[in-house]
Write a protein that holds these residues in place. Structure first.
Motif, PDB file in Angstrom:
ATOM      1  N   GLU A  34      47.279  42.553  53.946  1.00 21.09           N
ATOM      2  CA  GLU A  34      48.306  43.551  53.636  1.00 21.09           C
ATOM      3  C   GLU A  34      48.768  43.493  52.180  1.00 21.09           C
ATOM      4  N   THR A  35      47.944  42.997  51.271  1.00 22.48           N
ATOM      5  CA  THR A  35      48.345  42.835  49.874  1.00 22.48           C
ATOM      6  C   THR A  35      48.701  44.165  49.222  1.00 22.48           C
ATOM      7  N   LEU A  36      47.800  45.161  49.280  1.00 26.96           N
ATOM      8  CA  LEU A  36      48.073  46.458  48.659  1.00 26.96           C
ATOM      9  C   LEU A  36      49.236  47.169  49.336  1.00 26.96           C
ATOM     10  N   LEU A  37      49.315  47.067  50.645  1.00 27.75           N
ATOM     11  CA  LEU A  37      50.418  47.690  51.374  1.00 27.75           C
ATOM     12  C   LEU A  37      51.748  47.089  50.948  1.00 27.75           C
ATOM     13  N   GLN A  38      51.807  45.772  50.802  1.00 23.85           N
ATOM     14  CA  GLN A  38      53.049  45.123  50.394  1.00 23.85           C
ATOM     15  C   GLN A  38      53.425  45.493  48.962  1.00 23.85           C
ATOM     16  N   GLN A  39      52.426  45.633  48.069  1.00 19.17           N
ATOM     17  CA  GLN A  39      52.710  46.065  46.698  1.00 19.17           C
ATOM     18  C   GLN A  39      53.280  47.477  46.680  1.00 19.17           C
ATOM     19  N   ALA A  40      52.743  48.353  47.531  1.00 17.12           N
ATOM     20  CA  ALA A  40      53.257  49.726  47.609  1.00 17.12           C
ATOM     21  C   ALA A  40      54.695  49.731  48.119  1.00 17.12           C
ATOM     22  N   ILE A  41      54.990  48.933  49.119  1.00 19.88           N
ATOM     23  CA  ILE A  41      56.341  48.870  49.673  1.00 19.88           C
ATOM     24  C   ILE A  41      57.315  48.298  48.645  1.00 19.88           C
ATOM     25  N   ASP A  42      56.891  47.265  47.917  1.00 26.75           N
ATOM     26  CA  ASP A  42      57.765  46.614  46.928  1.00 26.75           C
ATOM     27  C   ASP A  42      57.894  47.415  45.635  1.00 26.75           C
ATOM     28  N   GLY A  43      56.985  48.356  45.394  1.00 27.63           N
ATOM     29  CA  GLY A  43      56.995  49.101  44.135  1.00 27.63           C
ATOM     30  C   GLY A  43      56.475  48.287  42.972  1.00 27.63           C
ATOM     31  N   ALA A  44      55.695  47.258  43.270  1.00 23.57           N
ATOM     32  CA  ALA A  44      55.152  46.378  42.229  1.00 23.57           C
ATOM     33  C   ALA A  44      53.853  46.953  41.676  1.00 23.57           C
ATOM     34  N   ALA A  45      53.604  46.679  40.411  1.00 23.53           N
ATOM     35  CA  ALA A  45      52.373  47.139  39.772  1.00 23.53           C
ATOM     36  C   ALA A  45      51.234  46.169  40.070  1.00 23.53           C
ATOM     37  N   CYS A  46      50.028  46.710  40.113  1.00 23.40           N
ATOM     38  CA  CYS A  46      48.839  45.882  40.249  1.00 23.40           C
ATOM     39  C   CYS A  46      47.816  46.354  39.224  1.00 23.40           C
ATOM     40  N   GLU A  47      46.770  45.592  39.044  1.00 25.70           N
ATOM     41  CA  GLU A  47      45.701  45.963  38.121  1.00 25.70           C
ATOM     42  C   GLU A  47      44.481  46.345  38.942  1.00 25.70           C
ATOM     43  N   LEU A  48      43.916  47.521  38.669  1.00 28.92           N
ATOM     44  CA  LEU A  48      42.695  47.960  39.331  1.00 28.92           C
ATOM     45  C   LEU A  48      41.558  47.967  38.320  1.00 28.92           C
ATOM     46  N   VAL A  49      40.400  47.479  38.734  1.00 26.18           N
ATOM     47  CA  VAL A  49      39.221  47.437  37.878  1.00 26.18           C
ATOM     48  C   VAL A  49      38.106  48.183  38.594  1.00 26.18           C
ATOM     49  N   PHE A  50      37.550  49.191  37.909  1.00 30.87           N
ATOM     50  CA  PHE A  50      36.431  49.967  38.433  1.00 30.87           C
ATOM     51  C   PHE A  50      35.230  49.684  37.543  1.00 30.87           C
ATOM     52  N   GLY A  51      34.086  49.435  38.151  1.00 35.40           N
ATOM     53  CA  GLY A  51      32.920  49.115  37.348  1.00 35.40           C
ATOM     54  C   GLY A  51      31.660  49.743  37.883  1.00 35.40           C
ATOM     55  N   TYR A  52      30.730  49.950  36.974  1.00 33.65           N
ATOM     56  CA  TYR A  52      29.417  50.488  37.310  1.00 33.65           C
ATOM     57  C   TYR A  52      28.404  49.749  36.449  1.00 33.65           C
ATOM     58  N   ALA A  53      27.368  49.223  37.065  1.00 33.85           N
ATOM     59  CA  ALA A  53      26.364  48.469  36.311  1.00 33.85           C
ATOM     60  C   ALA A  53      24.964  48.907  36.739  1.00 33.85           C
ATOM     61  N   LEU A  54      24.080  48.962  35.772  1.00 35.97           N
ATOM     62  CA  LEU A  54      22.676  49.271  36.022  1.00 35.97           C
ATOM     63  C   LEU A  54      21.868  47.976  36.061  1.00 35.97           C
ATOM     64  N   PRO A  55      20.759  47.955  36.779  1.00 39.07           N
ATOM     65  CA  PRO A  55      19.940  46.745  36.826  1.00 39.07           C
ATOM     66  C   PRO A  55      19.406  46.326  35.446  1.00 39.07           C
ATOM     67  N   SER A  56      19.303  47.263  34.517  1.00 42.18           N
ATOM     68  CA  SER A  56      18.789  46.967  33.177  1.00 42.18           C
ATOM     69  C   SER A  56      19.832  46.316  32.272  1.00 42.18           C
ATOM     70  N   GLY A  57      21.069  46.149  32.738  1.00 41.09           N
ATOM     71  CA  GLY A  57      22.088  45.440  31.974  1.00 41.09           C
ATOM     72  C   GLY A  57      23.200  46.299  31.418  1.00 41.09           C
ATOM     73  N   GLU A  58      23.036  47.617  31.360  1.00 42.73           N
ATOM     74  CA  GLU A  58      24.105  48.478  30.879  1.00 42.73           C
ATOM     75  C   GLU A  58      25.222  48.521  31.922  1.00 42.73           C
ATOM     76  N   SER A  59      26.466  48.611  31.436  1.00 40.84           N
ATOM     77  CA  SER A  59      27.584  48.655  32.375  1.00 40.84           C
ATOM     78  C   SER A  59      28.777  49.378  31.755  1.00 40.84           C
TER      79      SER A  59
END
Length: 111
Positions: A34-59
Motif C-alpha cells: 500500500e505504499t503508493l496508496l498511503q502516499q496519495a492519502i498523506d499528500g506526500a510527494a514521490c519520485e517516479l522514474v520511467f525508462g526505455y532501453a534498447l538491446p544495443s545500449g541506447e536508453s
C-alpha cells in the motif's frame, strides 16, 4: 499560435511568452503493498522514474522528482488482484530545483 522562427540571443523564441510548465500522466498499478496508496492519502510527494532501453545500449530515462498522487478509485474486477489508476502531477522539487530530469544515452556526441 503562429509559427515564429526567430531565436533570441538568450536562446528563447522571440514573441512567445513563457508559460506554466506541466508534467502529468497516469500510471496503472497492481497492489503488492500500500505504499503508493498511503502516499496519495498523506499528500506526500514521490519520485517516479520511467525508462526505455534498447538491446544495443541506447536508453532514455525520465525522472519526475516530486510527483503528487490523487486518491485513486480502486476497482476489484476479478481474481487478478486489486488495480488502481493514479492520474499524477509533478511539481518543482525544492531539493533539485527542477521538475524532471531527462537522460538520453546514445552514440551521438552532441546536438
Amino acid at each position: 499560435l503562429d509559427r515564429v522562427e526567430t531565436i533570441r540571443a538568450d536562446g528563447k523564441i522571440a514573441g512567445v511568452e513563457p508559460g506554466i510548465a506541466a508534467l502529468t500522466g497516469n500510471v496503472v498499478v497492481r497492489f503488492a503493498d500500500e505504499t503508493l496508496l498511503q502516499q496519495a492519502i498523506d499528500g506526500a510527494a514521490c519520485e517516479l522514474v520511467f525508462g526505455y532501453a534498447l538491446p544495443s545500449g541506447e536508453s532514455f530515462t525520465l525522472t519526475a522528482h516530486a510527483v503528487y498522487l490523487p486518491r485513486p478509485r480502486i476497482g476489484i474486477d476479478g481474481p487478478q488482484g486489486i488495480q488502481a489508476t493514479f492520474d499524477w502531477q509533478a511539481a518543482r522539487d525544492p531539493g533539485t530545483g527542477r521538475m524532471a530530469t531527462a537522460t538520453l544515452i546514445n552514440d551521438v556526441d552532441q546536438y
